[in-house]
Design an enzyme around this catalytic site. Structure first.
Site, PDB file in Angstrom:
ATOM      1  N   GLU A  47       0.840  -1.204   0.000  1.00  0.00           N
ATOM      2  CA  GLU A  47       0.000   0.000   0.000  1.00  0.00           C
ATOM      3  C   GLU A  47       0.873   1.251   0.000  1.00  0.00           C
ATOM      4  O   GLU A  47       0.609   2.212  -0.738  1.00  0.00           O
ATOM      5  CB  GLU A  47      -0.904  -0.015   1.231  1.00  0.00           C
ATOM      6  CG  GLU A  47      -1.731   1.238   1.417  1.00  0.00           C
ATOM      7  CD  GLU A  47      -2.166   1.414   2.858  1.00  0.00           C
ATOM      8  OE1 GLU A  47      -2.455   2.557   3.239  1.00  0.00           O
ATOM      9  OE2 GLU A  47      -2.195   0.412   3.605  1.00  0.00           O
ATOM     10  N   ASP A  52       0.775   3.813  -3.196  1.00  0.00           N
ATOM     11  CA  ASP A  52       0.384   5.212  -3.021  1.00  0.00           C
ATOM     12  C   ASP A  52       1.319   6.128  -3.806  1.00  0.00           C
ATOM     13  O   ASP A  52       0.879   7.048  -4.507  1.00  0.00           O
ATOM     14  CB  ASP A  52       0.414   5.556  -1.531  1.00  0.00           C
ATOM     15  CG  ASP A  52       0.143   7.020  -1.258  1.00  0.00           C
ATOM     16  OD1 ASP A  52      -0.991   7.469  -1.493  1.00  0.00           O
ATOM     17  OD2 ASP A  52       1.074   7.732  -0.821  1.00  0.00           O
ATOM     18  N   ASP A  76      -7.149   1.159   0.583  1.00  0.00           N
ATOM     19  CA  ASP A  76      -5.814   0.621   0.859  1.00  0.00           C
ATOM     20  C   ASP A  76      -5.495  -0.555  -0.068  1.00  0.00           C
ATOM     21  O   ASP A  76      -4.363  -0.686  -0.558  1.00  0.00           O
ATOM     22  CB  ASP A  76      -5.714   0.156   2.314  1.00  0.00           C
ATOM     23  CG  ASP A  76      -5.741   1.309   3.303  1.00  0.00           C
ATOM     24  OD1 ASP A  76      -5.581   2.467   2.872  1.00  0.00           O
ATOM     25  OD2 ASP A  76      -5.941   1.049   4.508  1.00  0.00           O
ATOM     26  N   GLU A  97      -4.534   0.647  -3.557  1.00  0.00           N
ATOM     27  CA  GLU A  97      -3.148   1.122  -3.582  1.00  0.00           C
ATOM     28  C   GLU A  97      -2.171  -0.045  -3.512  1.00  0.00           C
ATOM     29  O   GLU A  97      -1.148  -0.044  -4.216  1.00  0.00           O
ATOM     30  CB  GLU A  97      -2.903   2.088  -2.424  1.00  0.00           C
ATOM     31  CG  GLU A  97      -3.608   3.420  -2.587  1.00  0.00           C
ATOM     32  CD  GLU A  97      -3.373   4.362  -1.431  1.00  0.00           C
ATOM     33  OE1 GLU A  97      -3.444   5.589  -1.647  1.00  0.00           O
ATOM     34  OE2 GLU A  97      -3.124   3.886  -0.295  1.00  0.00           O
TER      35      GLU A  97
END
Length: 245
Positions: free
Chosen positions: A61, A65, A134, A137
Site C-alpha cells: 500500500e 500510493d 488501501d 493502492e
C-alpha cells in the site's frame, strides 16, 4: 493432517482460483502470484493465521500510493499543458482520494477478494471504504513490482483515466480548466482568450476578457486582474454551453 490446516488449505485454494479468474478478467497475468495475493491480504488475516507481519498488504500500500501519485501526476501534466500547479494538485488530490479509490475498487469487485480475519469479516470490513482504498493502492504497488510502470499505466488507462476524460472530477477545477476539459472531451476545437479592455486608475484597474471557440465568441468577463477576467469569461462560456446541451 489437522482439521484446521486442512480447512486453511481449502480456503486458500478457493482464493487462488478466484485470483486466477480476476487476472483473466483484467487481462493481466502476474509472474509472481504471491505479490497479487499479498496485495489483498489484510493484517487481520495475517494475525489470525500466525503469518509474519510483513506478509500483509501494508508495505505494498505504501509503495502503491507513491506509484499512483506519480502516474496520475504524469497523466495530468500531459493532458492539461496550461493548467497551473495549484489546479493540477487539486485535481490529483480528487482522483487519488479515498472515495475515488473506493469507487475504482468496487468497479472491479476488489472487496470479494480480500483475505480477512474473522473479526474484521464480521464487522463488515469487506465493504469498509478505508480498507478498499488501501487494497487498491496495494494492488498498484504489487502490479508495479511484478510488471513495471508501463503495465500500471495501461491498467490506469482502462480504469481511472476514462473517468477524468468523462468529466468526473470537473467540479474541482477552476472555470478555465473546466472549459478546456469540456472542449477537449467534445473535440470541438480551440479556445482562445483576449483582453478587450483595460480601464480605471492604476490602483484600481478593471480588465474585460473574451473567450472564443474557433473564433466564435463564447463569453465575456471582467475582473481586477487579467486572470480573474478570463475566469469570469470562462464561467459565462460554461453556462452557455451547458444551456445548449
Amino acid at each position: 493432517m489437522p482439521y484446521r490446516k486442512y480447512r486453511e488449505k481449502k480456503y486458500e485454494a478457493k482464493y487462488r482460483e478466484a485470483f486466477r479468474a480476476f487476472q483473466q478478467k483484467l487481462g493481466i497475468t502476474f509472474t509472481n502470484e504471491k505479490l497479487l495475493i499479498q496485495a489483498f491480504t489484510h493484517s487481520s488475516y495475517v494475525n489470525e493465521h500466525r503469518k509474519k507481519p510483513h506478509e500483509d498488504n501494508e508495505r505494498l500500500e505504501f509503495l502503491g500510493d507513491a506509484v499512483l501519485e506519480l502516474t496520475v501526476s504524469q497523466y495530468l501534466f500531459q493532458k492539461y499543458p496550461t493548467m497551473s500547479e495549484g489546479e493540477l494538485t487539486k485535481l490529483r488530490a480528487a482522483i487519488v482520494c479515498e472515495p475515488s479509490l473506493v469507487r475504482f475498487a468496487n468497479e472491479l469487485s476488489f472487496g470479494s477478494l480480500v483475505l480477512l480475519g474473522k473479526g474484521e469479516e464480521m464487522t463488515g470490513g469487506r465493504e469498509r471504504p478505508a480498507l478498499l482504498a488501501d487494497v487498491f493502492e496495494a494492488f498498484i504497488g504489487a502490479l508495479y513490482l511484478d510488471q513495471g510502470l508501463d503495465t500500471v499505466w495501461g491498467f490506469l488507462k482502462e480504469i481511472v483515466y476514462p473517468k477524468i476524460n468523462e468529466g468526473a472530477f470537473s467540479h474541482v477545477m477552476d472555470y478555465k480548466s473546466q472549459l478546456q476539459e469540456l472542449i477537449q472531451r467534445d473535440g470541438s476545437g480551440n479556445i482562445e482568450y483576449q483582453i478587450l479592455q483595460e480601464k480605471g486608475p492604476a490602483h484600481n484597474r478593471e480588465f474585460v476578457s473574451r473567450v472564443t471557440l474557433n473564433s466564435v465568441a463564447l463569453g465575456l468577463g471582467s475582473g481586477k486582474s487579467k486572470k480573474e477576467a478570463e475566469q469570469q469569461a470562462a464561467a459565462e462560456a460554461l453556462r452557455k454551453l451547458k444551456e445548449q446541451s
